[in-house]
Design an enzyme around this catalytic site. Structure first.
Site, short mmCIF file in Angstrom:
data_model
loop_
_atom_site.label_atom_id
_atom_site.label_comp_id
_atom_site.label_asym_id
_atom_site.label_seq_id
_atom_site.Cartn_x
_atom_site.Cartn_y
_atom_site.Cartn_z
N TYR A 181 48.78 19.66 26.58
CA TYR A 181 48.92 19.42 25.15
C TYR A 181 50.22 18.66 24.88
O TYR A 181 51.23 18.91 25.54
CB TYR A 181 48.98 20.73 24.36
CG TYR A 181 47.65 21.43 24.21
CD1 TYR A 181 46.86 21.21 23.10
CD2 TYR A 181 47.20 22.31 25.18
CE1 TYR A 181 45.65 21.87 22.95
CE2 TYR A 181 45.99 22.97 25.04
CZ TYR A 181 45.22 22.74 23.92
OH TYR A 181 44.02 23.39 23.78
N TYR A 220 42.93 24.02 31.62
CA TYR A 220 44.35 24.25 31.85
C TYR A 220 44.65 25.72 32.12
O TYR A 220 43.90 26.60 31.70
CB TYR A 220 45.19 23.70 30.70
CG TYR A 220 44.96 24.34 29.35
CD1 TYR A 220 45.52 25.58 29.02
CD2 TYR A 220 44.19 23.70 28.39
CE1 TYR A 220 45.32 26.15 27.78
CE2 TYR A 220 43.98 24.27 27.14
CZ TYR A 220 44.55 25.50 26.85
OH TYR A 220 44.35 26.06 25.62
N ARG A 230 41.68 28.14 31.17
CA ARG A 230 40.79 27.97 30.02
C ARG A 230 39.76 26.90 30.32
O ARG A 230 40.10 25.82 30.80
CB ARG A 230 41.57 27.51 28.77
CG ARG A 230 42.60 28.43 28.17
CD ARG A 230 42.07 29.67 27.48
NE ARG A 230 40.72 29.66 26.94
CZ ARG A 230 40.36 29.21 25.74
NH1 ARG A 230 41.25 28.71 24.91
NH2 ARG A 230 39.12 29.27 25.35
N HIS A 233 38.08 22.54 26.13
CA HIS A 233 37.62 22.79 24.77
C HIS A 233 38.36 21.89 23.79
O HIS A 233 39.45 21.40 24.08
CB HIS A 233 37.83 24.25 24.37
CG HIS A 233 39.27 24.69 24.45
ND1 HIS A 233 39.84 25.14 25.61
CD2 HIS A 233 40.26 24.71 23.53
CE1 HIS A 233 41.11 25.43 25.41
NE2 HIS A 233 41.40 25.17 24.14
N HIS A 235 39.70 22.20 19.82
CA HIS A 235 39.88 23.10 18.67
C HIS A 235 39.36 22.41 17.41
O HIS A 235 39.65 21.22 17.19
CB HIS A 235 41.36 23.42 18.47
CG HIS A 235 41.97 24.19 19.60
ND1 HIS A 235 42.04 25.57 19.62
CD2 HIS A 235 42.54 23.79 20.76
CE1 HIS A 235 42.64 25.97 20.73
NE2 HIS A 235 42.96 24.91 21.44
#
Lengths: 312, 201
Positions: A181, A220, A230, A233, A235
């Protein structure tokens, strides 16, 4: 039990302290330790036998521990579903996701109903001043092209009666193709992409449709337990016609091998509901020599003033 | 008609910070408005620790009691795409504030008014809480202490025991400034009551 709550306390302290700056709380905290579920485990499965005295560091929580906790909770949920329970959303108290333990209310929610004039049955609105056309294309926000698999994601936002939610704001954020991120608390040692931020927004059209062009995010690691990853995905944040219809959720990609190991995805008790978070790959929406197409429709829960007016 | 099954909720996670909050997100009151109030507080977890990664949204009726809201909360510069912020004149009814490193938030808004269709209702701000670790958002309400009579007649407040009711009424700190703390969970054996959270039917 005591040691795990101490560990959680440290986790929370750490997330709140300046030491945590530059680190993702879920990733930087010491690994969590096993929590005994309400149902006693068979003696052979008791991890406490292997746990050293509280003076020394507890054994780290493993994927096997989490998988076992999730299986027990899924089995219990399945019994309730078989008995007629309808479980659309995750419970707020879901121990395999350790961060939920101190962040859910213990008291039951207080029901509010029967007032068509309630403020919450109406909601905020957004318009053409709130988005620019470029906001829906996450691959064109920098001078160069981002790395990764270019994709389009589109679908409709509907209420539970199937009516389109028109002209409403859809916001997305995601990791880059490497699973990183653009957030300073994410210090996962994967490269940042100078040509990708991972933030987008758009307004739905008259049919409730949204459309984004982006890059497929990577999986990640995080520090819920040892070797926690995870599934990839995106959000999503959504508004309906009422504040009660607010939704923040995550869209997943088909056939991700990490689904069965992820406590956030598996916090949703009913498998049919979990499947509703997985986008469809649509070959017809793929663009030759350009991008892969996914569709994902969203249904907003909760009452609105229009429901009540029509139901009178 | 068969209802469609809803899309399940998932946590907002830790990384919404560069996507959802926007400059001036908590500055809902028009610039220089003489009636503006400040509501501030801290969001706490079940250990009594502040939550530095919660996101609060507020929604309220317009000053005329209208419930239509107005666009422009996230107003953007069409040249650069950067956030311009609200015009400073229009009241959009919507605010969004992330908690700071110490779990604190500040909202500057106009005093809540009841909907025009229910002028005797107890005015309140509607609140939606998101946080890392919270798998499904929570709703609560901020009532103001000066509306004692309307609050006493409010169907929600009236059904709550006094200690629970008190969690929904902001505490005056000084003229025009109120404190409204949010406790996602009562600390075990702690002195504080858990905030009342709501379910709409």
């Amino acid at each position: 039990m005591t040691s795990s709550f101490q560990a959680l306390g440290q986790h929370a302290d750490r997330a709140a302290s300046s030491e945590a700056l530059g680190q993702h709380a879920d990733r930087s905290a010491s690994f969590q330790t096993p929590v005994q579920p309400a149902a006693a485990r068979p003696p052979s499965a008791q991890p406490s036998a292997a746990v050293p005295s509280p003076v020394t560091a507890p054994a780290p929580l493993t994927q096997a521990d989490i998988d076992r906790e999730m299986a027990e909770l899924h089995a219990a949920a399945q019994q309730r579903i078989s008995a007629g329970a309808v479980l659309h959303h995750p419970p707020r108290d879901y121990a395999p996701y350790r961060s939920s333990l101190l962040r859910h209310p213990r008291q039951p929610l207080v029901a509010v109903g029967g007032d068509p004039d309630a403020v919450e049955l109406h909601g905020p609105v957004f318009g053409v001043t709130d988005v620019t056309a470029l906001d829906a294309d996450l691959t064109r926000q920098h001078l160069g092209e981002p790395l990764g698999e270019r994709i389009t994601v589109s679908g409709r936002v509907l209420d539970r009666d199937g009516r389109p939610v028109r002209g409403q704001l859809v916001e997305i954020w995601q990791a880059n193709a490497s699973g990183r991120y653009a957030h300073q608390r994410d210090q996962h040692p994967a490269p940042l992409d100078p040509n990708f931020t991972g933030v987008g927004r758009c307004l739905t059209d008259d049919e409730g449709r949204y459309h984004f062009t982006t890059i497929k995010p990577g999986a990640y690691p995080w520090r819920n337990h040892l070797n926690a990853w995870r599934p990839a995905h995106i959000h999503f944040s959504l508004f309906g016609t009422a504040f009660t219809q607010r939704l923040v959720t995550q869209m997943y990609f088909p056939n991700d091998p990490l689904f069965r190991h992820d406590p956030i995805f598996n916090s949703i008790p009913d498998d049919r509901a979990r499947q509703r978070l997985i986008a469809d790959y649509q070959h017809d929406l793929s663009s030759p020599e350009w991008s892969l197409g996914y569709t994902w429709d969203i249904v907003l829960d909760g009452p609105s003033a229009t429901w009540i007016e029509e139901g009178r | 008609m068969t209802e469609l099954a809803p899309t399940p909720s998932q946590t907002v996670g830790p990384f919404y910070g560069y996507a959802l909050p926007f400059p001036g997100g908590g500055e809902l009151a028009p610039v220089g408005h003489p009636d503006a109030i400040t509501v501030r507080g801290t969001v706490y977890d079940g250990a009594g620790a502040p939550i530095p990664d919660a996101l609060l949204e507020f929604w309220q009726a317009g000053p005329d009691g209208s419930l239509t809201g107005a666009p422009g909360s996230l107003r953007r510069d069409p040249v650069t795409g950067a956030v311009l912020g609200r015009t400073g004149v229009d009241f959009t009814g919507f605010a969004r504030v992330a908690t700071d490193a110490d779990g604190g938030y500040v909202l500057r808004t106009l005093p809540p008014v009841p909907p025009a269709s229910r002028p005797d209702a107890a005015p309140h701000l509607a609140v939606c809480v998101f946080a890392r670790g919270l798998l499904h958002h929570l709703y609560t309400r901020v009532y103001l202490p000066e509306h004692a009579e309307a609050n006493a007649a409010d169907p929600l407040l009236a059904q709550l025991p006094p200690a629970r009711r008190a969690t929904l009424v902001a505490q005056p700190e000084r003229p025009g400034v109120y404190r409204f703390d949010i406790r996602l969970q009562a600390a075990e054996g702690g002195p504080h009551e858990e905030t009342v959270f709501l379910e709409f039917r």
